[in-house]
Design an enzyme around this catalytic site. Sequence first.
Site, short mmCIF file in Angstrom:
data_model
loop_
_atom_site.label_atom_id
_atom_site.label_comp_id
_atom_site.label_asym_id
_atom_site.label_seq_id
_atom_site.Cartn_x
_atom_site.Cartn_y
_atom_site.Cartn_z
N LYS A 147 8.98 -21.46 33.64
CA LYS A 147 7.86 -20.51 33.59
C LYS A 147 7.02 -20.80 32.36
CE LYS A 147 9.58 -18.03 29.99
NZ LYS A 147 8.90 -17.88 28.67
N PRO A 174 13.05 -28.80 29.36
CA PRO A 174 13.57 -28.88 27.98
C PRO A 174 14.20 -27.56 27.54
CG PRO A 174 11.34 -29.76 28.12
CD PRO A 174 11.62 -29.11 29.44
N ALA A 190 12.64 -24.29 24.38
CA ALA A 190 11.24 -24.69 24.48
C ALA A 190 10.31 -23.54 24.80
CB ALA A 190 11.10 -25.77 25.55
N GLY A 191 10.82 -22.36 25.17
CA GLY A 191 9.97 -21.27 25.60
C GLY A 191 9.56 -21.35 27.05
N GLY A 211 14.15 -22.29 30.82
CA GLY A 211 15.00 -23.17 31.63
C GLY A 211 16.38 -22.60 31.89
N GLY A 212 17.04 -22.07 30.86
CA GLY A 212 18.37 -21.50 31.05
C GLY A 212 18.34 -20.28 31.96
N SER A 213 17.35 -19.42 31.78
CA SER A 213 17.23 -18.24 32.64
C SER A 213 16.92 -18.66 34.08
CB SER A 213 16.11 -17.33 32.13
OG SER A 213 16.43 -16.81 30.85
N ASP A 217 14.45 -11.83 30.75
CA ASP A 217 13.49 -12.52 31.62
C ASP A 217 14.10 -12.94 32.94
OD1 ASP A 217 15.11 -14.45 30.54
OD2 ASP A 217 13.50 -15.78 29.91
#
Length: 288
Positions: A11, A94, A97-98, A101-103, A136
Site C-alpha cells: 500500500k 521491501p 519501508a512504509g 509489506g508485513g501487514s 493497518d
Amino acid sequence: MNKHTQAAPAKVNLALDILGRRPDGYHEMRMVMQTVSLCDTVTLEETGAGFTLDPRGFLLPEGKTLEQRAAEAFFAAAGRPQPSLRVTLEKRTPAYAGLGGGSADVAALLRLLREKYDPDLPRETLEAVGGQIGSDMPFCVRGGTALAEGRGDILTDLPPLPDCRFLICKPDFGLPTGPMFARLHFDKSAPHPDVDGMAAALKRGDLEGLARRVGNVFEAVLEPGERREIEQIKETLLRHRALAAAMSGSGPAVFGLFAPEAETAGALEELKRRYAQVFEVQPVGRLL
C-alpha cells in the site's frame, strides 16, 4: 489439502495525518490509503506439524509470528479447531519501508483462511480479526482506496483512483515504525495534508486535485541525513513529471504519482542507477 496461493499487495499512503495520541496509547490517524501492484506471494497448505512459517530467506523474529497469531485469531473467530498449517512467504515488497509489506502478508493469509475454511465469515469479521494483530490490517484485508481513521482501523471506501501509475523507490536504509512514532510532536501550526480535500477530489475523479493534496506528516520528523535522501528522490520524480511525490507510511519508501500519459522511463533509469529497489506499479482495487 493442496497448496493455495494469494497475492499480498503493498500500500501507499496518499495522505497521512496524525492528530495526536489517544488514551489507549495509539495515535489518532486520518489517511487516504491505496493498494498497489507491488506484492508478495503467500502460500498455504496443511501439514502434520503445528504451524510452520517459511519466509524464504528472511529472518523470522523470536517468538510467535504475526502470521501464527493471525491464524489462531481466525480459527477462534470461526469457532473451529486449527489444523496444522505451513505458510510460505515469497517476498518482493521491501521491509521497513512504509509500504505495509508485513501487514499485507498477514492479510493475504487471512483471506486464504477464509476462502478455504469459512467462506461465509463476514468481511467485517475478518477485518476485525486483522485489527487484533495490527492497526493497518483491516485496510490490508480489504484493499482498494479508502479513508482510514481512528488508529487506522476505521475504514470508509472511496472511489477508485483515476487512471495513473506510481514509481516507488526505497533508499538504502530502513525506518522502523515504532521509533518513527516516538519522534512525533503535535505542533498545531505545523502543515497537515488536506485529507478531506483529497477525498473530495477522488469523488470528482480529479487526479490533479488529488495530487495537490498528497502529503505525509512523518516527513517533518526525519533526521537531516534521512531528509536529504528523501528529498533527492522526490526531486528526481518531480523533475520527471510526477504530479506529486511523498514518503509512504513511516518511510522511507517514496512514491511518485504519474498521469497515465506521462513517460516514466527517465525517472526509472535515473533512480535505478542509485537505488536497488525501484518499482513501477499500478493502483489495485478492492481485494475482498
